[in-house]
Design an enzyme around this catalytic site. Structure first.
Site, PDB file in Angstrom:
ATOM      1  N   LYS A 195     -13.112  -1.606   6.515  1.00  0.00           N
ATOM      2  CA  LYS A 195     -13.688  -2.530   5.548  1.00  0.00           C
ATOM      3  C   LYS A 195     -14.622  -3.549   6.192  1.00  0.00           C
ATOM      4  O   LYS A 195     -15.741  -3.753   5.728  1.00  0.00           O
ATOM      5  CB  LYS A 195     -12.582  -3.293   4.789  1.00  0.00           C
ATOM      6  N   TRP A 202       0.871  -1.165   0.000  1.00  0.00           N
ATOM      7  CA  TRP A 202       0.000   0.000   0.000  1.00  0.00           C
ATOM      8  C   TRP A 202       0.908   1.215   0.000  1.00  0.00           C
ATOM      9  O   TRP A 202       1.841   1.312   0.812  1.00  0.00           O
ATOM     10  CB  TRP A 202      -0.850  -0.040   1.269  1.00  0.00           C
ATOM     11  N   ASP A 252      -0.110  -5.199   9.656  1.00  0.00           N
ATOM     12  CA  ASP A 252      -1.164  -4.312   9.179  1.00  0.00           C
ATOM     13  C   ASP A 252      -2.358  -5.209   8.875  1.00  0.00           C
ATOM     14  O   ASP A 252      -2.308  -6.021   7.953  1.00  0.00           O
ATOM     15  CB  ASP A 252      -0.711  -3.547   7.927  1.00  0.00           C
TER      16      ASP A 252
END
Lengths: 375, 349
Positions: free
Chosen positions: A221, A103, A185
Site C-alpha cells: 500500500k 483481516w 502486522d
C-alpha cells in the site's frame, strides 16, 4: 483493498516510476537469484523504516530482516518459525490470538503454519463503535502465558480503529507481565496518518520496552507495489547472537516455500529508501495518498451530518487508514448493494479509497437512504 | 517476583534455537563470494554463465522488458492464481498448443514462485487431497531441495534407483525394478529433462517403459521440468516425456520453472499444472490451489510473469529456436554425453 485516485484509478507512485526507469537503464543489473533472505539493502532499510532512524535495537545490532512476498509472506514465514521454535520445539498448541474482527487471512496463515489453537481477542465494540479496550485487556490477562498476539501496528483492518498511545502503553504492560508474544502486522505505515514515524509508534514503543517481537511489513500500500509482492519480516531479539540463529532458521523455512524472493519490488524500495531525494519524494507521495483518504473521510462525515442522517458519524473521521467500519447493518448493506449498486463488505466495511469528489454526494445520500429505510 | 522479571528480561525466546547449517547448494555460492582468491570459480549453483563467466540476460527478455515498460501498466494485485495469459502460455509450452488437454481445457495451471514454489504448492495440494498415500518417491540422487520441500509439506520421502555410478549413466534396469515394487498409488517424481544433479536422462524408449510401469502400478506421476528448452535446445523434445505420459492416459501434475530457460532466476517465475479428468474437475482443483496459495503469499509477483508471457505469446519473441537457442549458444559443446547444465563427473564424494 487498493488505493484509488480522485478519478477512481489505480496510482503508480511517481517516485516508483522514476526508480523503475532508473533500474531499467542500469545495464549492470541482471536477473540473478537474490540471497535466500532477500536483498540486503532492502532488508536493512525496511527494518529501519519500521523501527526508526535512531532505533537502539538497530544500533545494538539485534534486528534482522527477512524479505518476503508481501505482508502475507512475512506473516507466514513468521508463523512457520514460531510454530517450529517458539515456546518449545514444534509446539503447535501455543494459543494464537487474532483480533475480533481482523483481516480474514490471518486465521488461514496461522492454521496453515500448523497452529491448532487459534482464538479471538475482543477488539471492536459494535455498540459504541470503537475499541473494546476493557475486553481486549481482559482477554490478555486471561490468555495462557506465552500466547502469541497478532497486533495491527496501525490502521486496524477492517475497523480502522487503533488504540491511543496511552492504550498501547496499557496493552504493552499486560503483555510484558503475562509473557505474551507480540507479532505486529504493519501493512499501512505512512498510509494511515501520512506520517511514517507516527504510524510506527506502537511497534517502536514495544521495542523500547524491551520486547522481542516480530513485525510483518507490507510495502503493497505505502509504495503502491501490490503486485510486486514486497514485504519484510523484522525480527527484534535480545542480542545479535539470538537474531543470527533465528535468521539461519528462517533460511531453512524460506528455502522450501519459495527459495529466494523476487527482486524487482525490493530493488525499487531499496533504491528509494537509500537515496535522500527519492526518500523525500516517496514520503510526499505517501502523504498524498493519506491526505486524500483523510479528505474523503471528512467530506463524507460532513455530508452525512448535513443530511441529518440518523446516528452519529464522527467515527468516520476518528477511524484511520483505508477502511471504515460504517456501522451499517446487513439489511442496510444489502440495500446499498442491490438498490444503489454501491459494493461494500457485509460487515459494513468500506474502502475509503473508493470515494471520490465525484461520488461523495451519491454515497452519502445512499447511506442516508439505507439508514432511514432500515433500522 | 521482581528478581524473576529481571531474570526473564535478559532471557531470549530464542536461546534454544540452533544455528542452521548453510544451504548445501546456495551455501556454496555464499562461500564463493567470501573467497578472495583471484582464481576462484563457482561451479555450484545452477545458474547459466556465458563464456566470460558472467550472468546472461537474454535479448528476448530485454526486448520484452522494453515492451512492458512502454505499456505503463499498473501495479494492481494479480489474481491468486496469477497472470492468466502466462498460465495459459505456460501450459501450451509444456504440452504443445494442439494438445488434446489444452483444447479440452481439462487442466489447471497456476502461476507460482518459480520451481520451488510450484513444487511446494504441488506437495501441499497432495498432502491435503491425495488421500491414497503420503509417500513420494524421488530418483536417487535428486535435487537437494526436493526432500525438504516435500517433507515440510507433510509428505514422506523414499527413493528409486536412478544414477549408476559405474557407468555414469541411467540405471534403467534398477529404476524399473524399484518402480515396479513401489506400493500402488504412491507419488513418484520424475525430472522431465536434464536430470538434476546427474545430467542423465532416460531415452524415449526407456520413458515408454517407465510410463507403462507407472500406469500398471497406478502410481501418481509428478513431473519437475526446470530445463525445458535448455536440455536439448528443442522445446518439444525436452517435454516429450511429459506429453507421452499424458498420451498414455496418465493425468500428471507438472512443475515448471522459467529461472533457467529464460534466465529469470530472481524474478521467480514458475507454474504448477494439474491434468484433470474434465473441465469441472479442473475448476474444483483450481479453487483448492487458490485456498492453499492465499495463506502462503496471497498472489504471485507480476514482473517475471509479464516478461515470460510476452516472450511466449509474441510471434517475434517466441519462435522456439529464437529464445531458446540464444540461451544455449555458448555451451552446446557440453551437450555431447550429458544433457543440460550439469556434468556428473565420477568423483567419489
Amino acid at each position: 483493498a487498493a488505493y484509488r485516485t480522485d478519478e477512481g484509478q489505480p496510482w503508480v507512485l511517481p517516485v516508483v516510476k522514476k526508480v523503475e526507469q532508473k533500474i531499467a537503464n542500469d545495464a549492470s543489473l541482471n536477473h540473478e537469484y537474490l540471497p535466500i533472505l532477500g536483498l540486503p539493502e532492502f532488508r536493512a532499510n525496511a527494518s529501519r523504516i519500521a523501527l526508526g532512524e535512531d532505533s537502539r535495537a538497530i544500533k545494538e545490532n539485534r534486528v534482522g530482516g527477512v524479505q518476503c512476498l508481501g505482508g502475507t509472506g512475512a506473516l507466514r514465514i513468521g508463523a512457520e518459525f514460531l510454530r517450529r521454535w517458539y515456546n518449545g520445539n514444534n509446539n503447535t498448541t501455543t494459543p494464537v490470538y487474532i483480533s475480533s474482527p481482523s483481516w480474514e487471512n490471518h486465521n488461514s496463515v496461522f492454521v496453515n503454519a500448523g497452529f491448532k489453537d487459534i482464538r479471538a481477542y475482543r477488539y471492536w465494540d459494535a455498540a459504541k463503535r470503537g475499541l473494546d479496550l476493557e475486553g481486549l485487556l481482559e482477554d490478555m490477562e486471561s490468555a495462557p502465558e506465552f500466547s502469541i498476539f497478532i497486533l495491527h501496528a496501525c490502521a486496524h483492518n477492517p475497523t480502522g480503529t487503533d488504540p491511543t498511545l496511552e492504550q498501547w502503553k496499557q496493552i504493552a504492560a499486560v503483555m510484558k507481565r503475562r509473557f505474551l508474544f507480540p507479532f505486529f502486522d504493519s501493512a499501512y505505515q505512512g498510509f494511515a496518518s501520512g506520517c511514517l514515524d507516527r504510524d510506527a509508534w506502537a511497534v517502536r514503543y514495544f521495542v523500547s520496552e524491551g520486547f522481542e517481537l516480530f513485525c510483518a511489513q507490507s510495502f503493497s500500500k505505502n509504495f503502491g507495489l501490490y503486485n510486486e509482492r514486497v514485504g519484510n519480516l523484522s525480527v527484534v531479539g535480545k542480542d545479535t547472537d539470538n537474531v543470527q540463529r533465528v535468521l539461519s532458521q528462517m533460511e531453512k523455512i524460506v528455502r522450501t516455500i519459495w527459495s529466494n524472493p523476487p527482486s524487482q519490488g525490493a530493488r525499487i524500495v531499496a533504491t528509494t529508501l537509500t537515496c535522500p531525494q527519492l526518500f523525500a519524494e516517496w514520503k510526499d507521495n505517501v502523504k498524498t495518498m493519506a491526505d486524500r483518504v483523510l479528505l474523503m473521510r471528512s467530506e463524507l462525515r460532513a455530508r452525512l451530518q448535513a443530511l441529518g442522517t440518523p446516528g452519529t458519524w464522527n467515527h468516520i473521521t476518528e477511524q484511520i487508514g483505508m477502511f471504515s467500519f460504517t456501522g451499517l447493518n446487513p439489511k442496510q448493506v444489502e440495500y446499498m448493494i442491490k438498490e444503489k449498486h454501491i459494493y461494500l463488505m457485509a460487515s459494513g466495511r468500506i474502502n475509503m479509497c473508493g470515494l471520490t469528489t465525484k461520488n461523495l454526494d451519491y454515497v452519502a445520500s445512499s447511506i442516508h437512504e439505507a439508514v432511514t429505510k432500515f433500522q | 517476583h521482581i528478581g524473576l522479571t529481571e531474570k526473564l528480561a535478559c532471557y531470549s525466546w530464542w536461546s534454544h534455537v540452533e544455528m542452521g547449517p548453510p544451504d548445501p547448494i546456495l551455501g556454496v555460492t555464499e562461500a564463493f563470494k567470501r573467497d578472495t582468491n583471484a582464481k576462484k570459480m563457482n561451479l555450484g549453483v545452477g545458474a547459466y554463465r556465458d563464456d566470460n563467466g558472467k550472468p546472461f540476460v537474454l535479448n528476448s527478455v530485454r526486448k520484452a522488458e522494453a515492451q512492458i515498460a512502454a505499456k505503463k501498466m499498473d501495479k494492481e494485485y494479480l489474481p491468486i492464481a496469477g497472470l492468466a495469459e502466462f498460465n495459459k502460455a505456460s501450459a501450451e509450452l509444456a504440452l504443445g498448443d494442439t494438445n488434446e488437454v489444452i483444447k479440452s481445457g481439462r487442466y489447471v495451471t497456476v502461476q507460482t514462485i518459480s520451481g520451488t514454489g510450484s513444487l511446494r504448492v504441488g506437495a501441499s495440494f497432495l498432502q491435503r487431497f491425495f488421500k491414497y498415500s503420503r509417500d513420494v518417491y524421488l530418483p536417487k540422487p535428486s535435487w537437494g531441495n526436493h526432500t525438504p520441500i516435500f517433507r515440510d509439506a507433510g509428505m514422506q520421502l523414499h527413493a528409486y534407483r536412478y544414477y549408476d555410478p559405474k557407468t555414469c549413466g541411467f540405471d534403467f534396469a534398477g529404476a524399473l525394478d524399484d518402480i515396479s515394487k513401489i506400493p500402488e498409488q504412491s507419488v513418484i517424481l520424475f525430472h522431465a529433462c536434464a536430470h538434476n544433479p546427474t545430467g542423465v536422462d532416460p531415452r524415449p524408449e526407456q520413458w515408454k517403459e517407465l510410463a507403462a510401469v507407472v500406469k500398471k502400478r497406478n502410481l501418481f506421476a509428478f513431473f519437475d521440468m526446470a530445463y525445458q528448452g535448455f536440455a536439448s535446445g528443442d522445446i518439444n523434445r525436452d517435454s516429450w516425456a511429459v506429453r507421452h505420459f499424458i498420451e498414455q492416459g496418465i493425468n500428471v501434475v507438472l512443475s515448471q520453472s522459467y529461472a533457467k530457460n529464460m534466465g529469470l532466476y530472481g524474478e521467480r517465475v514458475g507454474a504448477f499444472s494439474v491434468i484433470c479428468k474434465d473441465v469441472d474437475e479442473a475448476k474444483r482443483v483450481e479453487s483448492q490451489l487458490k485456498i492453499l496459495i492465499r495463506p502462503m503469499y496471497s498472489n504471485p509477483p507480476v514482473n517475471g510473469a509479464r516478461i515470460a508471457s510476452a516472450i511466449l505469446t509474441s510471434p517475434d519473441l517466441s519462435s522456439c529456436s529464437s529464445w531458446v537457442t540464444k540461451s544455449q549458444h555458448a555451451w552446446h559443446h557440453l551437450v555431447e554425453i550429458q544433457t543440460g547444465m550439469r556434468s556428473f563427473p565420477s568423483l567419489s564424494f
